[in-house]
Design an enzyme around this catalytic site. Structure first.
Site, PDB file in Angstrom:
ATOM      1  N   SER A  64       0.823  -1.214   0.000  1.00 60.89           N
ATOM      2  CA  SER A  64       0.000   0.000   0.000  1.00 60.89           C
ATOM      3  C   SER A  64       0.857   1.264   0.000  1.00 60.89           C
ATOM      4  CB  SER A  64      -0.911   0.014   1.222  1.00 60.89           C
ATOM      5  OG  SER A  64      -1.705  -1.149   1.242  1.00 60.89           O
TER       6      SER A  64
HETATM    7  N1  SAM Z   1      -0.066  -5.071   4.246  1.00 56.63           N
HETATM    8  C1  SAM Z   1       0.583  -5.409   3.028  1.00 56.63           C
HETATM    9  C2  SAM Z   1       1.979  -4.834   2.936  1.00 56.63           C
HETATM   10  O1  SAM Z   1       2.415  -4.128   3.864  1.00 56.63           O
HETATM   11  O2  SAM Z   1       2.649  -5.111   1.927  1.00 56.63           O
HETATM   12  C3  SAM Z   1      -0.218  -5.078   1.791  1.00 56.63           C
HETATM   13  C4  SAM Z   1      -1.333  -6.032   1.635  1.00 56.63           C
HETATM   14  S1  SAM Z   1      -2.043  -6.156   0.043  1.00 56.63           S
HETATM   15  C5  SAM Z   1      -2.773  -4.611  -0.203  1.00 56.63           C
HETATM   16  C6  SAM Z   1      -3.419  -7.199   0.496  1.00 56.63           C
HETATM   17  C7  SAM Z   1      -3.002  -8.613   0.832  1.00 56.63           C
HETATM   18  O3  SAM Z   1      -4.124  -9.306   1.380  1.00 56.63           O
HETATM   19  C8  SAM Z   1      -2.545  -9.425  -0.380  1.00 56.63           C
HETATM   20  O4  SAM Z   1      -1.243  -9.888  -0.168  1.00 56.63           O
HETATM   21  C9  SAM Z   1      -3.555 -10.581  -0.435  1.00 56.63           C
HETATM   22  O5  SAM Z   1      -2.996 -11.799  -0.872  1.00 56.63           O
HETATM   23  C10 SAM Z   1      -3.997 -10.651   1.003  1.00 56.63           C
HETATM   24  N2  SAM Z   1      -5.289 -11.320   1.249  1.00 56.63           N
HETATM   25  C11 SAM Z   1      -6.419 -11.284   0.521  1.00 56.63           C
HETATM   26  N3  SAM Z   1      -7.376 -12.032   1.119  1.00 56.63           N
HETATM   27  C12 SAM Z   1      -6.828 -12.542   2.244  1.00 56.63           C
HETATM   28  C13 SAM Z   1      -7.308 -13.378   3.296  1.00 56.63           C
HETATM   29  N4  SAM Z   1      -8.554 -13.857   3.322  1.00 56.63           N
HETATM   30  N5  SAM Z   1      -6.462 -13.680   4.299  1.00 56.63           N
HETATM   31  C14 SAM Z   1      -5.198 -13.232   4.312  1.00 56.63           C
HETATM   32  N6  SAM Z   1      -4.682 -12.430   3.338  1.00 56.63           N
HETATM   33  C15 SAM Z   1      -5.498 -12.080   2.331  1.00 56.63           C
END
Ligand code: SAM
Length: 224
Positions: A64
């Site tokens: 993000s």
């Molecule tokens: N916080 C992260 C960082 O600092 O890089 C950015 C996260 S990215 C915007 C959103 C993440 O949520 C993705 O890596 C995606 O694979 C994960 N995601 C989506 N659904 C999920 C779930 N049900 N449980 C865990 N992770 C999930």
């Protein structure tokens, strides 16, 4: 870039993107100044590490925008004693920021590949108070609950009930809620059996895929 270039870029990021907006929590500013964001970004986009936007990290996912990381972190109101759950580890960057501000961080990632890469960077940086697990974080992580702070870094169609249930009595939950094309960042506060919600700002996150999120990930990859 040399280490001093990275430091200068990080200082500019903190001054121009965070302080000049509404990030006022000195501990959050300090954490964002300290964590080497470029190490969480694939080499091909590393030169954009301190720019004012999200970046791709592989698996059609993103790290993000620095401002959004700082804002979500600030909304958790951490003082250093908390157990925090992050849903959506992605690159591991936000977990590393949270690690400087809370006692213990549990972070869950759906993609095994991203969870593995995040673990590697966190180990390299010797961050010892983050535990990365792989699975569906929309169910929370009941084994380590209650949490004084929960942050979801993917967009949910509605607030996942297990995450509310796993909040401590005065805990805060910060997450984007809405459609796949746009959401509102919400902060939920638990007050005993009651919950209060504040709507903070419009955002656009990748979808939370899972039992209490969206059913599949067929949608467009969006950069948030
Ligand atoms: N916080 C992260 C960082 O600092 O890089 C950015 C996260 S990215 C915007 C959103 C993440 O949520 C993705 O890596 C995606 O694979 C994960 N995601 C989506 N659904 C999920 C779930 N049900 N449980 C865990 N992770 C999930």
């Amino acid at each position: 870039m040399s280490e001093s270039d990275d430091l200068a870029a990080r200082r500019r990021m903190v001054d121009e993107q965070l302080r000049e907006r509404d990030i006022t929590d000195a501990r959050v500013l300090e954490a964002m100044m300290t964590v080497p964001r470029h190490l969480f970004i694939p080499p091909e986009s590393r030169h954009f590490a301190y720019s004012d936007g999200p970046l791709p990290i592989g698996q059609r996912q993103t790290i993000s925008q620095p401002y959004i990381v700082a804002l979500m972190t600030q909304l958790l109101e951490l003082v250093g004693t908390e157990t925090v759950l992050e849903v959506g580890t992605g690159s591991g960057y936000q977990a590393a920021v949270l690690a400087r501000l809370a006692r213990q961080v549990y972070t869950v990632e759906r993609s095994a590949e991203l969870a593995g890469l995040a673990r590697q960077v966190l180990e390299r940086l010797e961050v010892e108070n983050v535990a990365v697990s792989q699975g569906d974080g929309s169910r929370g992580l009941p084994e380590f609950a209650p949490y004084q702070g929960v942050v979801v870094t993917a967009a949910a169609p509605r607030v996942p009930r297990p995450l509310l249930d796993q909040l401590d009595l005065e805990g805060r939950l910060v997450l984007p809620v809405g459609g796949r094309d746009g959401q509102i960042l919400e902060r939920w506060r638990r007050d005993g059996k009651d919950f209060r919600v504040e709507r903070i700002v419009p955002v656009a996150f990748v979808p939370l895929i899972g039992e209490h999120g969206w059913a599949d990930d067929e949608g467009e990859c969006r950069w948030i």
